[in-house]
Motif scaffolding. Structure first.
Motif, PDB file in Angstrom:
ATOM      1  N   VAL A  97      -3.185   7.066   4.259  1.00  0.00           N
ATOM      2  CA  VAL A  97      -2.092   7.904   3.771  1.00  0.00           C
ATOM      3  C   VAL A  97      -1.301   8.475   4.940  1.00  0.00           C
ATOM      4  O   VAL A  97      -0.066   8.435   4.961  1.00  0.00           O
ATOM      5  CB  VAL A  97      -2.624   9.056   2.886  1.00  0.00           C
ATOM      6  N   TYR A  98      -2.022   9.004   5.933  1.00  0.00           N
ATOM      7  CA  TYR A  98      -1.359   9.631   7.072  1.00  0.00           C
ATOM      8  C   TYR A  98      -0.674   8.622   7.995  1.00  0.00           C
ATOM      9  O   TYR A  98       0.120   9.010   8.854  1.00  0.00           O
ATOM     10  CB  TYR A  98      -2.362  10.481   7.856  1.00  0.00           C
ATOM     11  N   LYS A  99      -0.957   7.367   7.797  1.00  0.00           N
ATOM     12  CA  LYS A  99      -0.259   6.305   8.527  1.00  0.00           C
ATOM     13  C   LYS A  99       1.219   6.277   8.114  1.00  0.00           C
ATOM     14  O   LYS A  99       2.101   5.962   8.916  1.00  0.00           O
ATOM     15  CB  LYS A  99      -0.915   4.956   8.237  1.00  0.00           C
ATOM     16  N   ILE A 158      -5.411  11.801  -4.154  1.00  0.00           N
ATOM     17  CA  ILE A 158      -4.533  10.624  -4.047  1.00  0.00           C
ATOM     18  C   ILE A 158      -5.302   9.433  -3.474  1.00  0.00           C
ATOM     19  O   ILE A 158      -5.176   8.305  -3.965  1.00  0.00           O
ATOM     20  CB  ILE A 158      -3.302  10.956  -3.173  1.00  0.00           C
ATOM     21  N   CYS A 159      -6.110   9.690  -2.460  1.00  0.00           N
ATOM     22  CA  CYS A 159      -6.926   8.626  -1.852  1.00  0.00           C
ATOM     23  C   CYS A 159      -7.890   8.025  -2.865  1.00  0.00           C
ATOM     24  O   CYS A 159      -8.053   6.796  -2.945  1.00  0.00           O
ATOM     25  CB  CYS A 159      -7.708   9.168  -0.661  1.00  0.00           C
ATOM     26  N   LYS A 160      -8.514   8.886  -3.649  1.00  0.00           N
ATOM     27  CA  LYS A 160      -9.463   8.425  -4.663  1.00  0.00           C
ATOM     28  C   LYS A 160      -8.769   7.554  -5.696  1.00  0.00           C
ATOM     29  O   LYS A 160      -9.281   6.500  -6.101  1.00  0.00           O
ATOM     30  CB  LYS A 160     -10.121   9.628  -5.344  1.00  0.00           C
ATOM     31  N   GLU A 161      -7.597   7.979  -6.123  1.00  0.00           N
ATOM     32  CA  GLU A 161      -6.831   7.235  -7.130  1.00  0.00           C
ATOM     33  C   GLU A 161      -6.379   5.869  -6.600  1.00  0.00           C
ATOM     34  O   GLU A 161      -6.353   4.882  -7.338  1.00  0.00           O
ATOM     35  CB  GLU A 161      -5.607   8.059  -7.558  1.00  0.00           C
ATOM     36  N   CYS A 162      -6.039   5.836  -5.319  1.00  0.00           N
ATOM     37  CA  CYS A 162      -5.551   4.587  -4.704  1.00  0.00           C
ATOM     38  C   CYS A 162      -6.675   3.710  -4.148  1.00  0.00           C
ATOM     39  O   CYS A 162      -6.463   2.534  -3.854  1.00  0.00           O
ATOM     40  CB  CYS A 162      -4.577   4.905  -3.568  1.00  0.00           C
ATOM     41  N   THR A 188       0.838  -1.208   0.000  1.00  0.00           N
ATOM     42  CA  THR A 188       0.000   0.000   0.000  1.00  0.00           C
ATOM     43  C   THR A 188       0.868   1.251   0.000  1.00  0.00           C
ATOM     44  O   THR A 188       0.582   2.224  -0.704  1.00  0.00           O
ATOM     45  CB  THR A 188      -0.918   0.006   1.236  1.00  0.00           C
ATOM     46  N   LYS A 189       1.940   1.221   0.772  1.00  0.00           N
ATOM     47  CA  LYS A 189       2.851   2.365   0.852  1.00  0.00           C
ATOM     48  C   LYS A 189       3.464   2.672  -0.516  1.00  0.00           C
ATOM     49  O   LYS A 189       3.536   3.835  -0.932  1.00  0.00           O
ATOM     50  CB  LYS A 189       3.953   2.075   1.870  1.00  0.00           C
TER      51      LYS A 189
END
Length: 200
Positions: free
Chosen positions: A39-41, A28-32, A3-4
């Protein structure tokens, strides 16, 4: 792909297509297909992620460019193959990408400049040295200065103040730039190989 890694790869594509300023974490979230929490992880904010994408991008370029050089029979062919590769990769990048980095993200621009120096300049210096040894590039050519000038020529073709995309064709600019550059550094032997490739 983890995921990273997926986040970095998709973010890099979005940043280069639309510019860092225009892309949000939501994009970015939508694309992934993931949440902001994911993401913030891994990244504290968009600019920490952008910094990582620059390193990812140049690591990838380094491998691909070295493969191109290894697969080329001589320095003239190497320059031709690299020119084709650069036009393809740069054509996928928003003209404002480097401008936005320099104006709004000086820390990221510094990473970009250092990576560019390490990758492109050193790579082109090697191609020029090999060309000298093969009698294809003039002995008096300064590898370092010439390599830096070549990179600046490529980037100047992206300058929207000089060559606005509404009036100029990116590929034509780069082809003219490359032709002027190569003809200025090659020997008669190198010119023969270059013109033979153009004719074929």
């Amino acid at each position: 792909m983890t995921t990273k890694q997926k986040i970095v790869e998709k973010a890099d594509q979005l940043f280069r297509t639309y510019g860092i300023r225009s892309v949000t974490i939501d994009d970015i979230c939508k694309e992934c297909g993931i949440s902001k929490k994911t993401v913030y992880k891994y990244y504290t904010d968009k600019y920490a992620l952008a910094s990582k994408t620059l390193k990812f991008h140049y690591d990838k370029l380094f491998k691909e460019i070295n493969t191109i050089i290894l697969d080329s029979n001589n320095s003239i062919i190497a320059f031709l193959n690299l020119s084709t590769y650069f036009r393809t990769t740069l054509n996928q990048m928003a003209p404002s990408f480097v401008f936005d980095l320099k104006k709004y993200n000086p820390d990221l621009y510094d990473i970009h400049q250092k990576s560019k120096e390490k990758l492109f300049v050193k790579t082109l210096e090697k191609v020029i040295k090999d060309g000298k040894n093969d009698g294809l590039i003039r002995k008096e050519i300064n590898e370092n200065v010439t390599s830096k000038l070549r990179i600046e020529m490529i980037e100047s073709g992206l300058n929207q103040d000089v060559f606005p995309s509404s009036k100029y064709d990116f590929n034509e600019i780069q082809l003219i730039s490359f032709d002027l550059f190569l003809r200025g550094i090659i020997t008669k032997k190198g010119l023969s190989i270059y013109e033979n490739k153009l004719n074929n």
